[in-house]
Design an enzyme around this catalytic site. Structure first.
Site, short mmCIF file in Angstrom:
data_model
loop_
_atom_site.label_atom_id
_atom_site.label_comp_id
_atom_site.label_asym_id
_atom_site.label_seq_id
_atom_site.Cartn_x
_atom_site.Cartn_y
_atom_site.Cartn_z
N ASP A 122 -10.86 -28.08 2.26
CA ASP A 122 -11.65 -27.06 2.95
C ASP A 122 -12.95 -26.75 2.21
OD1 ASP A 122 -12.10 -25.41 5.03
OD2 ASP A 122 -10.71 -23.84 4.41
N HIS A 132 -19.33 -32.81 5.49
CA HIS A 132 -18.17 -33.68 5.73
C HIS A 132 -18.37 -35.03 5.04
CE1 HIS A 132 -16.48 -30.72 8.29
NE2 HIS A 132 -17.32 -30.88 9.30
N LEU A 153 -0.29 -45.50 -5.83
CA LEU A 153 -0.31 -44.24 -5.10
C LEU A 153 -0.11 -44.45 -3.60
CD1 LEU A 153 -1.14 -41.11 -5.05
CD2 LEU A 153 -3.46 -41.93 -4.58
C1 IPE Z 1 -12.85 -28.89 6.10
O1 IPE Z 1 -14.09 -28.27 5.93
C2 IPE Z 1 -13.00 -30.25 6.71
C3 IPE Z 1 -12.38 -30.46 8.02
C4 IPE Z 1 -11.73 -29.59 8.72
C5 IPE Z 1 -12.50 -31.80 8.57
P1 IPE Z 1 -14.57 -27.18 6.96
O2 IPE Z 1 -15.38 -27.82 8.02
O3 IPE Z 1 -13.41 -26.36 7.45
O4 IPE Z 1 -15.51 -26.29 6.04
P2 IPE Z 1 -15.79 -24.72 6.15
O5 IPE Z 1 -14.48 -24.00 6.21
O6 IPE Z 1 -16.60 -24.52 7.40
O7 IPE Z 1 -16.56 -24.41 4.91
MG MG Z 2 -12.63 -24.52 6.96
#
Ligand code: IPE
Ligand code: MG
Length: 222
Positions: free
Chosen positions: A2, A19, A113
């Site tokens: 996250d 991402h 792994l």
């Molecule tokens: C997590 O990062 C990645 C995925 C869900 C693919 P987020 O997109 O939830 O990042 P925040 O929570 O907005 O910072």
């Molecule tokens: Mg998130």
């Protein structure tokens, strides 16, 4: 994993850049697990609820996943990593599913792994799917309902081939489970770090594992 969106926002970048950076962070974590001889690493890459995000973000994430798998599979092979996946994989776009199964196949004989990607994964969905699978076996006359116990139910989950996690690492400071491995986390040690996932490196992994090694696990005993 996250915090990708917040990482991008802090820099005035579009969420997808976060991402992309998040996908890069996987490498250090996989290497760190290799260094520590960890046997299983599950990454919550895309939840069943993430489909609710704007179409453009979902599409970008799916493209990123496909590209990631295509580009990184040779590296996984080189590092002796066996790739697996859990979740409602048939919800993924056709091209993603194809690449995923190809990567799984190409790494199937590795014995380092085991890297498990949770994709279109939801803990409640998994339990519902487990119940359906049990009911099917009862209908077929393979099992008697009186035989159902914790052990047997575990064998009807997506994770039937893997042990329950010892440690859950949650990045970006969130104090919730977010529908991840609800059944399997019963006695898992939790570690929350304020670090956003794209900034989570090898040293952070080592710190989490270090703290884990100091925990006393009693499993409800004394
Ligand atoms: C997590 O990062 C990645 C995925 C869900 C693919 P987020 O997109 O939830 O990042 P925040 O929570 O907005 O910072
Ligand atoms: Mg998130």
């Amino acid at each position: 994993m996250d915090g990708n969106g917040r990482w991008a926002k802090e820099r005035g970048l579009p969420r997808i850049k976060g991402h992309e950076k998040g996908a890069d962070a996987v490498k250090a974590c996989v290497e760190g697990c290799g260094d520590l001889r960890i046997e299983f690493l599950t990454l919550y890459a895309f939840s069943a609820e993430n489909w609710q995000r704007p179409k453009s973000e979902v599409l970008a994430l799916m493209n990123l996943l496909e590209r990631f798998l295509k580009e990184k599979t040779p590296e996984l092979i080189e590092k002796n990593v066996r790739l697996q996946a859990i979740g409602r994989l048939t919800d993924l776009p056709e091209a993603c599913q194809k690449q995923l199964h190809k990567s799984i196949e190409q790494t199937a004989h590795n014995h380092g792994l085991t890297l498990i990607l949770a994709l279109s994964y939801g803990g409640r969905l998994e339990i519902v799917d487990g119940i359906k699978s049990l009911l099917h076996e009862i209908e077929q006359g393979h099992i008697d309902p009186a035989m159902i116990d914790v052990e047997m139910f575990s064998k009807h989950l997506y994770t039937r081939y893997y042990p329950d996690p010892d440690l859950l690492i949650r990045t970006s400071g969130e104090m919730r489970i977010s529908n991840f491995l609800l059944w399997q986390l019963s006695y898992t040690e939790m570690y929350v770090t304020p670090k956003l996932w794209p900034d989570f490196g090898k040293e952070d992994l080592f710190e989490a594992v270090n703290e884990f090694s100091r925990r006393q696990r009693r499993y409800g005993g004394v």
